[in-house]
Design a protein around this motif. Structure first.
Motif, PDB file in Angstrom:
ATOM      1  N   GLN A 222       8.460  81.230  40.858  1.00 34.88           N
ATOM      2  CA  GLN A 222       8.814  81.874  39.599  1.00 34.88           C
ATOM      3  C   GLN A 222      10.269  81.706  39.203  1.00 34.88           C
ATOM      4  O   GLN A 222      10.636  81.972  38.049  1.00 34.88           O
ATOM      5  CB  GLN A 222       8.466  83.372  39.675  1.00 34.88           C
ATOM      6  CG  GLN A 222       6.979  83.637  39.819  1.00 34.88           C
ATOM      7  CD  GLN A 222       6.153  82.989  38.728  1.00 34.88           C
ATOM      8  OE1 GLN A 222       6.466  83.110  37.546  1.00 34.88           O
ATOM      9  NE2 GLN A 222       5.101  82.258  39.113  1.00 34.88           N
ATOM     10  N   HIS A 223      11.128  81.276  40.124  1.00 35.44           N
ATOM     11  CA  HIS A 223      12.548  81.072  39.795  1.00 35.44           C
ATOM     12  C   HIS A 223      12.855  79.634  39.389  1.00 35.44           C
ATOM     13  O   HIS A 223      14.005  79.320  39.051  1.00 35.44           O
ATOM     14  CB  HIS A 223      13.430  81.464  40.988  1.00 35.44           C
ATOM     15  CG  HIS A 223      13.321  82.912  41.370  1.00 35.44           C
ATOM     16  ND1 HIS A 223      13.868  83.917  40.617  1.00 35.44           N
ATOM     17  CD2 HIS A 223      12.686  83.505  42.415  1.00 35.44           C
ATOM     18  CE1 HIS A 223      13.607  85.087  41.190  1.00 35.44           C
ATOM     19  NE2 HIS A 223      12.892  84.860  42.273  1.00 35.44           N
ATOM     20  N   LEU A 224      11.848  78.773  39.399  1.00 31.49           N
ATOM     21  CA  LEU A 224      12.054  77.362  39.088  1.00 31.49           C
ATOM     22  C   LEU A 224      12.539  77.196  37.649  1.00 31.49           C
ATOM     23  O   LEU A 224      11.928  77.710  36.709  1.00 31.49           O
ATOM     24  CB  LEU A 224      10.738  76.610  39.276  1.00 31.49           C
ATOM     25  CG  LEU A 224      10.814  75.084  39.414  1.00 31.49           C
ATOM     26  CD1 LEU A 224      11.566  74.684  40.680  1.00 31.49           C
ATOM     27  CD2 LEU A 224       9.407  74.496  39.438  1.00 31.49           C
ATOM     28  N   PHE A 243       0.351  75.346  32.577  1.00 33.00           N
ATOM     29  CA  PHE A 243       1.220  76.406  33.096  1.00 33.00           C
ATOM     30  C   PHE A 243       2.494  76.516  32.261  1.00 33.00           C
ATOM     31  O   PHE A 243       3.226  75.540  32.098  1.00 33.00           O
ATOM     32  CB  PHE A 243       1.585  76.137  34.558  1.00 33.00           C
ATOM     33  CG  PHE A 243       0.409  76.162  35.492  1.00 33.00           C
ATOM     34  CD1 PHE A 243      -0.184  77.369  35.842  1.00 33.00           C
ATOM     35  CD2 PHE A 243      -0.117  74.991  36.003  1.00 33.00           C
ATOM     36  CE1 PHE A 243      -1.272  77.389  36.698  1.00 33.00           C
ATOM     37  CE2 PHE A 243      -1.198  75.001  36.848  1.00 33.00           C
ATOM     38  CZ  PHE A 243      -1.787  76.209  37.200  1.00 33.00           C
ATOM     39  N   ASN A 244       2.762  77.699  31.763  1.00 34.54           N
ATOM     40  CA  ASN A 244       3.970  77.930  30.957  1.00 34.54           C
ATOM     41  C   ASN A 244       5.239  77.645  31.743  1.00 34.54           C
ATOM     42  O   ASN A 244       6.241  77.211  31.179  1.00 34.54           O
ATOM     43  CB  ASN A 244       3.994  79.367  30.438  1.00 34.54           C
ATOM     44  CG  ASN A 244       3.047  79.562  29.272  1.00 34.54           C
ATOM     45  OD1 ASN A 244       2.825  78.651  28.483  1.00 34.54           O
ATOM     46  ND2 ASN A 244       2.475  80.751  29.173  1.00 34.54           N
ATOM     47  N   LEU A 245       5.217  77.897  33.044  1.00 38.13           N
ATOM     48  CA  LEU A 245       6.397  77.660  33.879  1.00 38.13           C
ATOM     49  C   LEU A 245       6.877  76.219  33.737  1.00 38.13           C
ATOM     50  O   LEU A 245       8.079  75.967  33.559  1.00 38.13           O
ATOM     51  CB  LEU A 245       6.067  77.952  35.347  1.00 38.13           C
ATOM     52  CG  LEU A 245       7.139  77.580  36.383  1.00 38.13           C
ATOM     53  CD1 LEU A 245       8.382  78.438  36.207  1.00 38.13           C
ATOM     54  CD2 LEU A 245       6.594  77.691  37.794  1.00 38.13           C
ATOM     55  N   PHE A 246       5.966  75.260  33.792  1.00 38.16           N
ATOM     56  CA  PHE A 246       6.336  73.852  33.735  1.00 38.16           C
ATOM     57  C   PHE A 246       6.780  73.437  32.335  1.00 38.16           C
ATOM     58  O   PHE A 246       7.617  72.553  32.177  1.00 38.16           O
ATOM     59  CB  PHE A 246       5.180  72.979  34.211  1.00 38.16           C
ATOM     60  CG  PHE A 246       4.752  73.255  35.619  1.00 38.16           C
ATOM     61  CD1 PHE A 246       5.687  73.532  36.598  1.00 38.16           C
ATOM     62  CD2 PHE A 246       3.414  73.243  35.972  1.00 38.16           C
ATOM     63  CE1 PHE A 246       5.306  73.789  37.914  1.00 38.16           C
ATOM     64  CE2 PHE A 246       3.014  73.504  37.279  1.00 38.16           C
ATOM     65  CZ  PHE A 246       3.961  73.776  38.245  1.00 38.16           C
ATOM     66  N   ARG A 247       6.221  74.063  31.316  1.00 40.42           N
ATOM     67  CA  ARG A 247       6.645  73.760  29.951  1.00 40.42           C
ATOM     68  C   ARG A 247       8.118  74.110  29.748  1.00 40.42           C
ATOM     69  O   ARG A 247       8.826  73.459  28.977  1.00 40.42           O
ATOM     70  CB  ARG A 247       5.806  74.547  28.954  1.00 40.42           C
ATOM     71  CG  ARG A 247       4.340  74.153  28.908  1.00 40.42           C
ATOM     72  CD  ARG A 247       3.624  74.940  27.820  1.00 40.42           C
ATOM     73  NE  ARG A 247       2.191  74.712  27.849  1.00 40.42           N
ATOM     74  CZ  ARG A 247       1.347  75.255  26.984  1.00 40.42           C
ATOM     75  NH1 ARG A 247       1.816  76.048  26.027  1.00 40.42           N
ATOM     76  NH2 ARG A 247       0.055  75.009  27.060  1.00 40.42           N
TER      77      ARG A 247
END
Length: 452
Positions: A222-224, A243-247
């Protein structure tokens, strides 16, 4: 992005200098002054041990740096680290750009507070020492451009790790499952290959397949906030984009060996809001890169799609005939295209309507920010663009193996004031068909023969 702001302020104050696209360097005089100031304010002169570029063939005596907090012996010719140093104060260790082959298993045993370790650009280093897992305070680890073949599962002890760089590790064959996801504080992850091995071990390895196992481990971090990654199958890319994280964190993406994809809709990548670098590599079945809006992935707002994209590399995509989608990237600075045997046009006039349908502008001027253009082994290439372009930022046009390219999108006003360099063979240059004699005379001083 505090670190980037600090570097920018140093650049603006001329304390750092640009060194290529992604690097900065410090002038020797500024560096020596910085070390002198540091020594004046520190309680002891031994806090810094710096012998970068000192032509060392052997590691320094451990007693010389046992009290140091920061140590750099980068850019030397050290092949073996034999000693077992006792350095309770050491926080930073730069060993990059040596000729390291072996690091003793006890080398890291008594360096308990090390937070930054740079082993990059040691191509002959094939294995990490057993004792490296004892660096439980480590936060930044750079292994880029090394010959390391496997990451040991014991690295799970690095619970404080924030940065891991595995870029251009051509020999890396195995990353154990459940290792990457154990770095719960990881903020920066880079895994950017130049060459590809197909004999990855099957068992317990996130590199096997299209990197779907790696994606599953990364999605929980989650900190990426900075990600560079290679994806090797369309179904993996679809999973990745869900995944929203990668966007939000993807800065560089390599799509390689998409064997099942004859057509690729580039707009599936539009929502990667920080994408700076995009590479297509060995997608031998791909014959077209399309620009079709996908309502599930793409905003309906009509604007430039890839406004953050600054570098594109296309290699070994043997069936591609054009890359007109690049008109959607108004801030492109670097473009490499090589080994695309059927490429006939870089930008084709026949797809202008597709471009206009995406960005709402009938005929946008491309390449207004382009600085370097490299075209290699494009046997059927006949056109870069159908008209002369201003190229206000172009500095280098490098061509080789493009014998059918007889016209350049240049006139006497192109790239004015840029000291443009055009590199290619004498035979190719002699066969160029110019718009007029004024254009030829204006660009003649820019040509440099680099091939026989």
């Amino acid at each position: 992005m505090q670190g980037g702001d600090i570097i920018s302020s140093f650049l603006n104050a001329c304390l750092l200098e640009r060194d290529g696209e992604d690097c900065v360097k410090m002038h020797d005089v500024i560096r020596d002054m910085g070390l002198w100031i540091t020594r004046e304010f520190e309680a002891t002169e031994n806090n810094f041990f710096v012998k970068a570029g000192a032509q060392l063939f052997e590691e320094p005596d451990a007693k010389e740096w046992e009290s140091a907090k920061r140590m750099s012996v980068m850019k030397n010719k050290i092949k073996v680290l034999r000693e077992t140093p006792k350095c309770p104060n050491l926080r930073t260790l730069f060993l990059s750009e040596n000729e390291l082959q072996v690091i003793s298993h006890g080398f890291f045993q008594f360096i308990p507070h090390l937070t930054v370790l740079d082993l990059s650009r040691n191509k002959e280093l094939r294995a990490l020492p057993e004792g490296i897992s004892q660096l439980v305070s480590l936060e930044c680890f750079d292994l880029s451009f090394t010959g390391i073949e496997e990451l040991p599962i014991e690295l799970k002890s690095w619970t404080k790790l924030k940065m891991l760089d595995l870029s251009c590790m051509d020999n890396l064959r195995k990353i154990p499952q459940h290792l990457i996801c154990s770095f719960s504080k990881l903020q920066i992850f880079r895994m950017w290959f130049r060459m590809y091995l197909i004999d990855y071990p099957n068992e317990d390895n996130v590199l096997k397949g299209g990197n779907e196992k790696l994606i599953e481990e990364l999605k929980g971090l989650q900190h990426l906030n900075i990600l560079r990654i290679q994806i090797k199958a369309m179904f993996c890319l679809e999973r990745f984009l869900s995944f929203n994280l990668f966007r939000c964190c993807t800065e560089a993406l390599e799509l390689s060996d998409f064997r099942e994809s004859k057509e690729f809709n580039v707009l599936c990548l539009e929502n990667l809001e920080r994408l700076k670098k995009l590479q297509f590599c060995d997608c031998e079945s791909m014959n077209e890169i399309k620009m079709e809006k996908l309502h599930t992935w793409v905003s309906s707002k009509e604007t430039s799609c890839f406004h953050t994209l600054s570098e594109v590399i296309i290699m070994g995509c043997k069936k591609l005939k054009d890359v007109t989608w690049l008109m959607l990237a108004p801030n492109l600075r670097t473009l490499w295209i090589t080994g695309c045997a059927k490429m006939e046009e870089i930008l084709t006039e026949g797809k202008l309507s597709e471009v206009a349908g995406v960005i709402g502008i009938p005929c946008p001027k491309p390449f207004l920010k382009l600085e370097t253009l490299h075209l290699f082994a494009l046997a059927k290439l006949k056109s870069i663009y159908w008209d002369a372009l201003p190229f206000p930022c172009l500095k280098l046009l490098h061509l080789h193996g493009c014998r059918e390219l007889k016209k350049l999108p240049l006139n006497s006003d192109s790239a004015k004031g840029n000291r443009l360099s055009i590199e290619g063979s004498k035979d190719w240059w002699a066969a160029i068909e110019w718009e007029n004699e004024a254009t030829r005379n204006a660009l003649l001083p820019s040509f440099k023969s680099v091939y026989a």
